[in-house]
Design a protein around this motif. Structure first.
Motif, PDB file in Angstrom:
ATOM      1  N   PRO A 130       0.789  -1.232   0.000  1.00  0.00           N
ATOM      2  CA  PRO A 130       0.000   0.000   0.000  1.00  0.00           C
ATOM      3  C   PRO A 130       0.820   1.281   0.000  1.00  0.00           C
ATOM      4  O   PRO A 130       0.268   2.355   0.221  1.00  0.00           O
ATOM      5  N   TRP A 131       2.117   1.193  -0.258  1.00  0.00           N
ATOM      6  CA  TRP A 131       2.995   2.331   0.014  1.00  0.00           C
ATOM      7  C   TRP A 131       2.771   3.534  -0.887  1.00  0.00           C
ATOM      8  O   TRP A 131       3.151   4.650  -0.535  1.00  0.00           O
ATOM      9  N   ASP A 132       2.172   3.328  -2.038  1.00  0.00           N
ATOM     10  CA  ASP A 132       1.901   4.469  -2.933  1.00  0.00           C
ATOM     11  C   ASP A 132       0.495   5.034  -2.758  1.00  0.00           C
ATOM     12  O   ASP A 132       0.141   6.016  -3.418  1.00  0.00           O
ATOM     13  N   GLU A 133      -0.312   4.446  -1.888  1.00  0.00           N
ATOM     14  CA  GLU A 133      -1.668   4.947  -1.676  1.00  0.00           C
ATOM     15  C   GLU A 133      -1.629   6.269  -0.912  1.00  0.00           C
ATOM     16  O   GLU A 133      -0.914   6.408   0.080  1.00  0.00           O
ATOM     17  N   GLU A 134      -2.396   7.234  -1.367  1.00  0.00           N
ATOM     18  CA  GLU A 134      -2.478   8.519  -0.669  1.00  0.00           C
ATOM     19  C   GLU A 134      -3.379   8.356   0.545  1.00  0.00           C
ATOM     20  O   GLU A 134      -4.580   8.104   0.416  1.00  0.00           O
ATOM     21  N   LEU A 135      -2.809   8.473   1.725  1.00  0.00           N
ATOM     22  CA  LEU A 135      -3.504   8.145   2.969  1.00  0.00           C
ATOM     23  C   LEU A 135      -3.939   9.362   3.764  1.00  0.00           C
ATOM     24  O   LEU A 135      -4.889   9.278   4.544  1.00  0.00           O
ATOM     25  N   ILE A 136      -3.235  10.466   3.600  1.00  0.00           N
ATOM     26  CA  ILE A 136      -3.506  11.647   4.410  1.00  0.00           C
ATOM     27  C   ILE A 136      -3.376  12.903   3.562  1.00  0.00           C
ATOM     28  O   ILE A 136      -2.790  12.879   2.468  1.00  0.00           O
ATOM     29  N   THR A 137      -3.921  13.999   4.090  1.00  0.00           N
ATOM     30  CA  THR A 137      -3.776  15.306   3.451  1.00  0.00           C
ATOM     31  C   THR A 137      -3.251  16.287   4.493  1.00  0.00           C
ATOM     32  O   THR A 137      -3.823  16.422   5.577  1.00  0.00           O
ATOM     33  N   ILE A 138      -2.160  16.961   4.168  1.00  0.00           N
ATOM     34  CA  ILE A 138      -1.566  17.976   5.034  1.00  0.00           C
ATOM     35  C   ILE A 138      -1.353  19.230   4.192  1.00  0.00           C
ATOM     36  O   ILE A 138      -0.734  19.172   3.124  1.00  0.00           O
ATOM     37  N   ASN A 139      -1.876  20.340   4.662  1.00  0.00           N
ATOM     38  CA  ASN A 139      -1.758  21.604   3.909  1.00  0.00           C
ATOM     39  C   ASN A 139      -2.299  21.474   2.489  1.00  0.00           C
ATOM     40  O   ASN A 139      -1.757  22.074   1.556  1.00  0.00           O
ATOM     41  N   GLY A 140      -3.310  20.653   2.313  1.00  0.00           N
ATOM     42  CA  GLY A 140      -3.881  20.467   0.989  1.00  0.00           C
ATOM     43  C   GLY A 140      -3.089  19.543   0.093  1.00  0.00           C
ATOM     44  O   GLY A 140      -3.465  19.308  -1.056  1.00  0.00           O
TER      45      GLY A 140
END
Length: 260
Positions: A130-140
């Protein structure tokens, strides 16, 4: 037929997965060295204290035992980190922020998909883990685990010991540390993690004049340098007779680092 299919899947996995290079994401380089604010990692420490089991050669996590309340507390911890702008902190504070966030996200991934035998089973059919999955959003900005490790931690701090402290929830991985990282303890924990891994059989195993190393030293050879540089690095932490890297093989165990 089943054996042939398994071999084909293994070949596909090897082709699809290759260790990423360090590739700086310049946006995250900024820091404020005058800011004395500290980030609280108490919630993460409480989870480690409750569910991480230390063994002589391995730390194991009691995924099965994690309560719904503690899963919520883990989510709360991750939300607290992602709600802040890490660029406003000092570099030392940022380092602890990113390492703890990486490890917390990995544990949450396992809990969200438990039970499973290996983190490599996550992700799509044509991906290895799963290492390329976008998991979080920080500062957009959307981030994956690979973004944190290979586009932030490795290129900004340029310290090979980083590989000893970001945990991939696998038996072959350097241990998930029992202490949360902070700005004040990171240097000590980096050395402790290096010492523990290099002196474990999953890190370095000697059989006569043959040395079996963790595949980490193969995948991320650019971070450890030449064979002579790697040998020097290992012997910096090794207890007992120095390692001679004359006959090397590599191995890695992707089995989940869980315990009952």
């Amino acid at each position: 037929m089943r054996t042939l299919l398994s071999l084909c899947l293994l070949m596909v996995s090897n082709i699809l997965w290759a260790a990423p290079k360090a590739d700086l994401w310049p946006y995250w380089q900024q820091s404020n060295e005058t800011n004395r604010v500290t980030v609280s990692h108490v919630l993460w420490q409480q989870l480690l204290d409750k569910y991480l089991i230390q063994q002589p050669q391995q730390t194991l996590f009691r995924y099965r035992a994690v309560s719904d309340k503690d899963k919520w507390e883990l989510d709360r911890y991750i939300r607290s980190l992602t709600a802040s702008d890490p660029r406003q902190y000092r570099k030392n504070e940022q380092f602890a922020y990113w390492v703890n966030l990486y490890n917390a996200l990995t544990v949450r991934l396992i809990l969200d998909n438990y039970p499973l035998k290996s983190i490599t089973k996550l992700g799509g059919f044509f991906t290895f883990g799963p290492w390329d999955e976008e998991l979080i959003t920080i500062n957009g900005k959307q981030l994956s685990l690979n973004d944190i490790e290979h586009r932030i931690l490795r290129p900004i701090w340029q310290d090979a010991r980083i590989h000893y402290v970001v945990n991939c929830a696998s038996l072959g991985c350097p241990d998930l540390q029992p202490q949360a990282f902070t700005a004040s303890n990171s240097e000590d924990l980096l050395d402790q993690a290096a010492d523990r891994f290099v002196n474990s059989t999953k890190g370095v195993k000697l059989t006569g004049d043959k040395v079996r190393l963790s595949s980490i030293y193969d995948w991320y050879g650019e971070d450890f340098g030449s064979t002579a540089a790697l040998q020097s690095h290992l012997n910096q932490y090794r207890k007992g007779a120095p390692v001679q890297l004359n006959h090397i093989s590599y191995d890695y165990d992707w089995t989940l680092n869980e315990t009952e």
